[in-house]
Design a protein around this motif. Structure first.
Motif, PDB file in Angstrom:
ATOM      1  N   VAL A  52       0.821  -1.208   0.000  1.00 63.31           N
ATOM      2  CA  VAL A  52       0.000   0.000   0.000  1.00 63.31           C
ATOM      3  C   VAL A  52       0.856   1.259   0.000  1.00 63.31           C
ATOM      4  O   VAL A  52       0.526   2.250  -0.651  1.00 63.31           O
ATOM      5  CB  VAL A  52      -0.947  -0.013   1.215  1.00 63.31           C
ATOM      6  N   THR A  53       1.975   1.238   0.720  1.00 61.42           N
ATOM      7  CA  THR A  53       2.809   2.440   0.852  1.00 61.42           C
ATOM      8  C   THR A  53       3.994   2.444  -0.097  1.00 61.42           C
ATOM      9  O   THR A  53       4.807   3.368  -0.049  1.00 61.42           O
ATOM     10  CB  THR A  53       3.346   2.557   2.282  1.00 61.42           C
ATOM     11  N   GLU A  54       4.109   1.411  -0.934  1.00 60.99           N
ATOM     12  CA  GLU A  54       5.264   1.236  -1.823  1.00 60.99           C
ATOM     13  C   GLU A  54       6.576   1.282  -1.033  1.00 60.99           C
ATOM     14  O   GLU A  54       7.553   1.888  -1.457  1.00 60.99           O
ATOM     15  CB  GLU A  54       5.247   2.276  -2.944  1.00 60.99           C
ATOM     16  N   GLY A  55       6.549   0.629   0.108  1.00 56.25           N
ATOM     17  CA  GLY A  55       7.752   0.477   0.915  1.00 56.25           C
ATOM     18  C   GLY A  55       8.066   1.644   1.820  1.00 56.25           C
ATOM     19  O   GLY A  55       8.971   1.547   2.666  1.00 56.25           O
ATOM     20  N   ALA A 247       1.740   1.441  18.094  1.00 62.56           N
ATOM     21  CA  ALA A 247       0.650   2.369  17.785  1.00 62.56           C
ATOM     22  C   ALA A 247       0.837   3.005  16.410  1.00 62.56           C
ATOM     23  O   ALA A 247      -0.135   3.180  15.656  1.00 62.56           O
ATOM     24  CB  ALA A 247       0.565   3.451  18.860  1.00 62.56           C
ATOM     25  N   THR A 248       2.079   3.340  16.066  1.00 62.92           N
ATOM     26  CA  THR A 248       2.364   3.926  14.753  1.00 62.92           C
ATOM     27  C   THR A 248       1.921   3.000  13.634  1.00 62.92           C
ATOM     28  O   THR A 248       1.256   3.421  12.671  1.00 62.92           O
ATOM     29  CB  THR A 248       3.866   4.219  14.610  1.00 62.92           C
ATOM     30  N   PHE A 249       2.264   1.710  13.758  1.00 60.82           N
ATOM     31  CA  PHE A 249       1.920   0.773  12.692  1.00 60.82           C
ATOM     32  C   PHE A 249       0.454   0.353  12.732  1.00 60.82           C
ATOM     33  O   PHE A 249      -0.120   0.016  11.690  1.00 60.82           O
ATOM     34  CB  PHE A 249       2.887  -0.406  12.716  1.00 60.82           C
ATOM     35  N   ALA A 250      -0.166   0.405  13.905  1.00 61.93           N
ATOM     36  CA  ALA A 250      -1.605   0.162  13.972  1.00 61.93           C
ATOM     37  C   ALA A 250      -2.347   1.267  13.228  1.00 61.93           C
ATOM     38  O   ALA A 250      -3.320   1.007  12.504  1.00 61.93           O
ATOM     39  CB  ALA A 250      -2.068   0.093  15.422  1.00 61.93           C
ATOM     40  N   ASP A 251      -1.881   2.500  13.384  1.00 60.77           N
ATOM     41  CA  ASP A 251      -2.510   3.620  12.671  1.00 60.77           C
ATOM     42  C   ASP A 251      -2.330   3.459  11.162  1.00 60.77           C
ATOM     43  O   ASP A 251      -3.262   3.707  10.382  1.00 60.77           O
ATOM     44  CB  ASP A 251      -1.899   4.944  13.132  1.00 60.77           C
ATOM     45  N   GLY A 257      -7.549   0.354   4.398  1.00 61.53           N
ATOM     46  CA  GLY A 257      -8.858   0.056   3.829  1.00 61.53           C
ATOM     47  C   GLY A 257      -9.073  -1.422   3.582  1.00 61.53           C
ATOM     48  O   GLY A 257      -9.918  -1.806   2.781  1.00 61.53           O
ATOM     49  N   LEU A 258      -8.327  -2.273   4.282  1.00 60.98           N
ATOM     50  CA  LEU A 258      -8.402  -3.712   4.041  1.00 60.98           C
ATOM     51  C   LEU A 258      -8.913  -4.462   5.275  1.00 60.98           C
ATOM     52  O   LEU A 258      -8.553  -5.606   5.518  1.00 60.98           O
ATOM     53  CB  LEU A 258      -7.022  -4.244   3.642  1.00 60.98           C
ATOM     54  N   ALA A 319      -9.515  -8.918   4.542  1.00 57.05           N
ATOM     55  CA  ALA A 319      -8.877  -8.725   3.245  1.00 57.05           C
ATOM     56  C   ALA A 319      -7.374  -8.541   3.414  1.00 57.05           C
ATOM     57  O   ALA A 319      -6.583  -9.042   2.609  1.00 57.05           O
ATOM     58  CB  ALA A 319      -9.490  -7.518   2.535  1.00 57.05           C
ATOM     59  N   ALA A 320      -6.974  -7.835   4.474  1.00 56.90           N
ATOM     60  CA  ALA A 320      -5.533  -7.645   4.716  1.00 56.90           C
ATOM     61  C   ALA A 320      -4.844  -8.980   4.957  1.00 56.90           C
ATOM     62  O   ALA A 320      -3.712  -9.200   4.490  1.00 56.90           O
ATOM     63  CB  ALA A 320      -5.316  -6.713   5.894  1.00 56.90           C
ATOM     64  N   ASP A 321      -5.496  -9.889   5.685  1.00 51.76           N
ATOM     65  CA  ASP A 321      -4.920 -11.210   5.925  1.00 51.76           C
ATOM     66  C   ASP A 321      -4.703 -11.950   4.610  1.00 51.76           C
ATOM     67  O   ASP A 321      -3.663 -12.590   4.405  1.00 51.76           O
ATOM     68  CB  ASP A 321      -5.844 -12.052   6.823  1.00 51.76           C
ATOM     69  N   VAL A 322      -5.695 -11.883   3.722  1.00 55.39           N
ATOM     70  CA  VAL A 322      -5.618 -12.616   2.456  1.00 55.39           C
ATOM     71  C   VAL A 322      -4.587 -11.988   1.529  1.00 55.39           C
ATOM     72  O   VAL A 322      -3.760 -12.683   0.927  1.00 55.39           O
ATOM     73  CB  VAL A 322      -7.008 -12.681   1.787  1.00 55.39           C
TER      74      VAL A 322
END
Length: 452
Positions: A52-55, A247-251, A257-258, A319-322
């Motif tokens: 999603v963030t292109e790295g 918390a940073t990565f949870a945000d 959107g997955l 969806a993120a899991d898949v």
């Protein structure tokens, strides 16, 4: 306290799990105390956040762990060279590479990449150089435009420059995988910090200390450079996560959107390295079934290394899991081959020469076929397709990642000339479509049968 290195590598999809990446950051912080923090590649991807963030999510990780030196892995080019350059220019570490070149010059020298660098702690001068698997040119189409020179001459030249500057220790940051052994025998290095293979390692070859923390941010290797260098693998699994990093990565995850739930799994589906490379696996069956469902092919093939390891799929599967199972922007291709050609392709399932893998690993997750694996002689035979014996003269359609069709690094029997077409959507969308339509949970069915 002796001069120490904290070696991390192949973080890959750890940022998809905020607690896991938080544990990695906490483990590094707890052991830092003057140590040099060194990364050896594949720390920007693959994974869902990387996709999603292109790295660029990796910049948050680098801000948290403040690495000193790093080199490239094959997946650090997954999102194109401009995305890689942006990460280089905005990350705190010095990037070292002796063998990655572009247009005849060192890649991204103007962004700070250098063939070697020197760090000093407590009066000890440590020289670092870096090297990346030359197969990256074949295995990563997004590295198009780069040339990877032969590792041994490139590293030997960089070490020569370091020795001229009277360094006390030479450390090679390597993403060669099993090539580290040959490198150790050929160059004058004190320590080779390795990556690329998802198993931890502390070993000594030709007097050189070799280390590897494994993948997924589950361990850090602590290296002492005092006397005859030693190393210890420090697991991150039981450590409390750094709350700010988690918390940073949870945000970040909430922004993907997955979060949609696609299916429910009643019995956890393991996706460990041992599961994926040990033969038939339930997650591998799910992926291969999705390819065959989407394309109507007779057989489907997913390379085991293309399914990312991680936490089991259990309960509500999002969806993120898949997407995280195969987070690559490649379509599914269909090739048309004879029965004899199909057998030759699938013989690569027990390939011994895959650089990122151990010699006894299994590399094929399949649908529509039953394979027999001779674990003693590394042989593979196709017992049936669609429940019927394979006719060498018949024609079969095989669905697989377009990446495997284009590269000869795995399953070299695949030929792009046999390709009939590709799906209009990438692999991960094929998986989400299938999960919505048919669910995720699978069983072991004897698709891969071991003998000997």
């Amino acid at each position: 306290m002796p001069l120490r290195l904290l070696h991390y590598s192949d973080v890959e999809n750890a940022p998809d799990d905020p607690a896991r990446v938080g544990r990695l950051a906490a483990a590094i912080d707890a052991r830092r105390d003057g140590a040099l923090v060194v990364g050896t590649g594949d720390n920007t991807g693959p994974g869902v956040l990387p996709l999603v963030t292109e790295g660029r999510h990796a910049l948050r990780l680098y801000d948290a762990i403040s690495p000193d030196v790093a080199t490239f892995g094959n997946h650090d080019f997954d999102f194109g060279l401009e995305a890689t350059r942006e990460i280089l220019e905005n990350s705190p570490q010095t990037w070292v590479s002796a063998n990655v070149r572009r247009n005849g010059d060192a890649f991204a020298a103007d962004a700070g990449v250098t063939p070697w660098t020197i760090r000093e702690r407590a009066g000890v001068r440590v020289g670092f150089t870096g090297v990346t698997d030359p197969d990256t040119a074949a295995t990563n189409p997004m590295a198009n435009g780069l040339r990877f020179s032969e590792p041994i001459p490139a590293v030997r030249k960089a070490i020569g420059k370091l020795r001229e500057r009277d360094v006390d220790r030479v450390v090679v940051c390597s993403h060669l995988g099993r090539g580290d052994d040959d490198l150790a025998r050929a160059v004058d290095a004190d320590v080779i910090l390795g990556g690329h293979v998802p198993t931890a390692r502390v070993d000594r070859v030709a007097g050189t200390l070799l280390t590897r923390p494994g993948d997924g941010g589950r361990a850090v290797v602590e290296v002492s450079l005092e006397g005859r260098s030693t190393a210890t693998v420090r697991s991150t699994v039981e450590r409390e996560p750094d709350p700010a990093v988690a918390a940073t990565f949870a945000d970040l995850a909430s922004e993907t959107g997955l979060s949609e739930t696609l299916a429910t799994v009643s019995r956890p589906m393991e996706r460990t390295e041992a599961t994926l490379f040990g033969g038939e696996s339930r997650v591998g069956n799910f992926v291969a079934d999705a390819y065959r469902w989407k394309t109507g092919a007779d057989v489907a093939l997913q390379n085991s290394g293309g399914v990312r390891s991680g936490e089991p799929l259990a309960g509500a599967v999002t969806a993120a899991d898949v997407v995280g199972l195969v987070p690559f922007d490649e379509p599914v291709a269909v090739v048309e081959v004879s029965g004899a050609e199909l057998a030759a392709i699938l013989s690569g399932a027990a390939g011994l020469d895959v650089g990122f893998a151990e010699p006894d690993w299994w590399h094929a997750q399949v649908s529509g076929a039953v394979l027999e694996w001779d674990t003693e002689n590394h042989g593979v035979s196709v017992r049936s397709v669609g429940g019927e014996p394979v006719d060498p003269g018949d024609t079969y359609r095989l669905a697989t990642s377009d990446f495997l069709v284009e590269t000869d690094a795995e399953f070299p029997g695949l030929d792009a000339d046999d390709r009939l077409g590709t799906t209009a959507v990438p692999q991960y969308e094929v998986l989400t479509e299938y999960a919505r339509a048919e669910g995720v949970e699978t069983s072991l069915e004897g698709r891969v049968r071991r003998v000997n």
